[in-house]
Design an enzyme around this catalytic site. Structure first.
Site, PDB file in Angstrom:
ATOM      1  N   ASP A 168       3.473   9.547  -0.737  1.00  0.00           N
ATOM      2  CA  ASP A 168       2.293   8.766  -0.363  1.00  0.00           C
ATOM      3  C   ASP A 168       2.082   7.652  -1.385  1.00  0.00           C
ATOM      4  O   ASP A 168       2.257   7.880  -2.591  1.00  0.00           O
ATOM      5  CB  ASP A 168       1.052   9.689  -0.373  1.00  0.00           C
ATOM      6  N   HIS A 182       0.817  -1.222   0.000  1.00  0.00           N
ATOM      7  CA  HIS A 182       0.000   0.000   0.000  1.00  0.00           C
ATOM      8  C   HIS A 182       0.849   1.270   0.000  1.00  0.00           C
ATOM      9  O   HIS A 182       0.343   2.352  -0.252  1.00  0.00           O
ATOM     10  CB  HIS A 182      -0.923   0.010   1.223  1.00  0.00           C
TER      11      HIS A 182
HETATM   12  C1  GDG Z   1      -2.139   3.961   3.385  1.00  0.00           C
HETATM   13  C2  GDG Z   1      -1.109   4.607   2.441  1.00  0.00           C
HETATM   14  C3  GDG Z   1      -2.803   4.499   0.606  1.00  0.00           C
HETATM   15  C4  GDG Z   1      -8.330  10.144   7.955  1.00  0.00           C
HETATM   16  N1  GDG Z   1      -8.650  10.839   9.046  1.00  0.00           N
HETATM   17  C5  GDG Z   1      -9.882  10.417   9.426  1.00  0.00           C
HETATM   18  C6  GDG Z   1     -10.293   9.432   8.521  1.00  0.00           C
HETATM   19  N2  GDG Z   1      -9.332   9.284   7.630  1.00  0.00           N
HETATM   20  C7  GDG Z   1      -9.423   8.359   6.502  1.00  0.00           C
HETATM   21  C8  GDG Z   1      -9.466   9.083   5.186  1.00  0.00           C
HETATM   22  C9  GDG Z   1      -8.967   7.995   4.235  1.00  0.00           C
HETATM   23  C10 GDG Z   1      -7.992   7.227   5.114  1.00  0.00           C
HETATM   24  O1  GDG Z   1      -8.296   7.521   6.470  1.00  0.00           O
HETATM   25  C11 GDG Z   1      -6.557   7.656   4.863  1.00  0.00           C
HETATM   26  O2  GDG Z   1      -6.145   7.065   3.684  1.00  0.00           O
HETATM   27  P1  GDG Z   1      -4.896   7.604   2.876  1.00  0.00           P
HETATM   28  O3  GDG Z   1      -4.849   6.888   1.590  1.00  0.00           O
HETATM   29  O4  GDG Z   1      -5.048   9.077   2.696  1.00  0.00           O
HETATM   30  O5  GDG Z   1      -3.608   7.378   3.773  1.00  0.00           O
HETATM   31  P2  GDG Z   1      -3.000   6.235   4.792  1.00  0.00           P
HETATM   32  O6  GDG Z   1      -3.791   6.113   6.025  1.00  0.00           O
HETATM   33  O7  GDG Z   1      -1.579   6.647   4.993  1.00  0.00           O
HETATM   34  O8  GDG Z   1      -3.083   4.861   3.982  1.00  0.00           O
HETATM   35  C12 GDG Z   1      -1.831   5.408   1.362  1.00  0.00           C
HETATM   36  C13 GDG Z   1      -3.709   3.742   1.571  1.00  0.00           C
HETATM   37  O9  GDG Z   1      -2.940   3.053   2.560  1.00  0.00           O
HETATM   38  C14 GDG Z   1      -4.572   2.709   0.836  1.00  0.00           C
HETATM   39  O10 GDG Z   1      -3.806   1.821   0.088  1.00  0.00           O
HETATM   40  O11 GDG Z   1      -3.597   5.309  -0.240  1.00  0.00           O
HETATM   41  O12 GDG Z   1      -0.893   5.956   0.461  1.00  0.00           O
HETATM   42  O13 GDG Z   1      -0.206   5.444   3.160  1.00  0.00           O
HETATM   43  O14 GDG Z   1      -9.995   7.133   3.869  1.00  0.00           O
HETATM   44  O15 GDG Z   1     -10.775   9.529   4.942  1.00  0.00           O
HETATM   45  N3  GDG Z   1     -11.483   8.801   8.610  1.00  0.00           N
HETATM   46  C15 GDG Z   1     -12.301   9.162   9.638  1.00  0.00           C
HETATM   47  N4  GDG Z   1     -11.939  10.098  10.558  1.00  0.00           N
HETATM   48  C16 GDG Z   1     -10.750  10.762  10.478  1.00  0.00           C
HETATM   49  O16 GDG Z   1     -10.466  11.626  11.331  1.00  0.00           O
HETATM   50  N5  GDG Z   1     -13.485   8.569   9.759  1.00  0.00           N
END
Ligand code: GDG
Length: 482
Positions: free
Chosen positions: A364, A156
């Site tokens: 990322d 990921h």
């Molecule tokens: C890893 C990789 C890759 C965030 N704050 C809250 C919240 N979130 C949710 C967001 C989004 C998720 O968490 C974060 O996803 P990301 O993709 O932005 O980043 P990572 O957590 O680092 O994820 C990344 C991912 O895996 C999938 O393969 O894209 O590059 O690092 O959905 O909305 N959700 C809630 N409250 C929050 O305060 N409910």
């Protein structure tokens, strides 16, 4: 019938469907429909290995099997090697990596234990799908226990170039262990290219075709499977009337404002201090008579027992205090910094109410927030996505305003451009972005990976040279001995 076995560090909670991301929902649906199991850590810690026993909970045709970790495992495997070596290195932060032999050994030990627990539960026809950097050597551990099933691995996070990876002690062993999978999946073409370079330049392998490589008599497929979101659920959430009314009530008391929104786990890879600096630069150069601009930054708590995370939290608290102190007024808080987790529906509605989605990680794997922001917009009057060129999502989402997150003038300028952008241009960009996020949604990601894994059936295995599993044969003597 072929069952699916998903293995990841943490297991999704089927009871919290609404709170889960699109990927978890999609995988749970697949497990329910075709039957299968999700295996991982239950988030709990025990004092001693003797207290580790798997617990199984059935949800229809899907079984969730979890185990606790010991406190030592948590320190060495989870915090130590996974999050203080692999996470920083894969995000190009060699300066933040702390390598110890104990942590590396803990990493191998927990992967071996996962294999011990899982192996007796596998059926010959199961497809096994291992997720992410915590479990890189799990495939090799399963092979050494005689598991001949198709096993796929999806990373990921980014896969950096050999020049960065080779700085990790033990990395050759670790990448070698990937060769025991039938299929290895990456988020972007750039990650895939870095992996192919590593295999060919460091491990002496060769490319047989664009997606198949041969190394030391073994064949491996590697491909690009960009992660996506459940677009329709975000479209629906963003229009939720109750949440919308709540926001409108709050706003009625204030002047009309322009909002920018950022939603990130509080992680040094997400570029938050740089984002705050760019916002400050924008405020500095903002014409006096324009509508006040507010940045809402949700920074949900993450890994807050590691020093690097404590440091960045302090830095952000100080920065937001300074910005609000310098620019705020009796009726205006320029930066609303929220350091806690917020309900998913609330996020969706705030995405929709914001003229700018500010997604500026320094590095990322993909970044799902960028896609969620696009999905939540009102198609008739959409906001503008500002996206870091170093997010995996930028490879596809070309109609965003793509920026270099280290260049705070460029980011501040992109914000000005987004505020001034005509509605026709915003609509045009948004329509193109919606097409892209629908094309690469969560279900397509899952289905295309599983299709590719199934197509490995028998084809690559038949070509296998019989011998000891390569990863274990090549494991560093000091790791095996200790
Ligand atoms: C890893 C990789 C890759 C965030 N704050 C809250 C919240 N979130 C949710 C967001 C989004 C998720 O968490 C974060 O996803 P990301 O993709 O932005 O980043 P990572 O957590 O680092 O994820 C990344 C991912 O895996 C999938 O393969 O894209 O590059 O690092 O959905 O909305 N959700 C809630 N409250 C929050 O305060 N409910």
């Amino acid at each position: 019938m072929t069952g699916l076995v998903v293995v990841s560090n943490r297991v999704a909670d089927p009871g919290a469907r609404q709170a889960s991301g699109g990927l978890a929902v999609c995988l749970l649906d697949a497990l329910r429909n075709r039957g299968g199991m999700w295996f991982g850590w239950n988030g709990q810690l025990v004092a001693d290995e003797s207290e580790i026993a798997p617990s199984c909970v059935k949800h229809g045709r899907c079984t969730l099997m979890t185990i606790p970790l010991t406190e030592r495992d948590h320190r060495e495997f989870y915090l130590g090697f996974s999050n203080e070596v692999l996470w920083p290195i894969h995000h190009y932060r060699l300066d933040l990596a702390h390598f110890t032999l104990e942590a590396a050994e803990g990493y191998r030990r927990v992967n071996a234990r996962f294999a011990d627990v899982l192996t007796p539960h596998l059926r010959r026809t199961d497809l096994i799908w291992v997720h992410d950097y915590h479990l890189i050597p799990l495939g090799a551990e399963l092979r050494s226990r005689g598991v001949g099933n198709e096993i796929g691995f999806f990373l990921h996070i980014p896969f950096p170039p050999p020049e960065v990876l080779t700085a990790v002690p033990e990395y050759e062993w670790l990448v070698n262990s990937l060769l025991d999978y039938d299929l290895v999946g990456f988020q972007t073409a750039a990650d895939h290219a870095n992996f192919c370079r590593f295999v060919c330049e460091i491990l002496g392998g060769e490319m047989i075709s664009t997606d198949t490589m041969r190394v030391s008599g073994k064949y491996l497929k590697a491909g690009v499977f960009p992660v996506g979101i459940d677009v329709d659920s975000f479209v629906a959430m963003a229009q939720d009337p109750v949440a919308r009314r709540r926001i409108q009530r709050t706003e009625r008391h204030g002047k009309q404002r322009i909002y920018a929104i950022g939603v990130d786990r509080l992680d040094y890879s997400k570029g938050l201090p740089e984002k705050f600096r760019a916002f400050r630069r924008l405020l500095d150069s903002y014409p006096e008579d324009s509508k006040p601009m507010t940045l809402i930054q949700v920074a949900s708590p993450s890994r807050d027992d590691l020093q690097a995370y404590i440091d960045i939290r302090h830095e952000l608290e100080a920065m937001s205090g300074k910005i609000n102190g310098a620019f705020g007024d009796f009726d205006w808080t320029p930066l609303r910094y929220i350091h806690r987790s917020v309900a998913r529906e609330t996020l969706a509605v705030h995405y929709r109410a914001s003229r700018i989605g500010l997604v500026t990680p320094l590095r990322d794997g993909m970044n799902l927030v960028a896609k969620e922001y696009v999905a939540a917009q009102d198609g008739a009057d959409p906001g503008v996505l500002i996206l870091s060129r170093f997010a995996g999502a930028a490879e596809d989402l070309q109609e965003a305003l793509i920026v270099n997150p280290y260049d705070i003038d460029e980011v501040a300028h992109a914000m000005r451009r987004a505020i001034e952008m005509r509605k026709e241009e915003r609509i045009e960009r948004h329509q193109a972005l919606m097409k892209r996020i629908r094309h690469h949604d969560a279900c397509n990601w899952m289905l295309s990976f599983l299709r590719a894994l199934r197509s490995c059936r028998g084809r690559l295995r038949a070509k296998l040279v019989v011998g000891p599993p390569l990863a274990l044969a090549n494991a560093p003597a000091k790791l095996i001995a200790r």
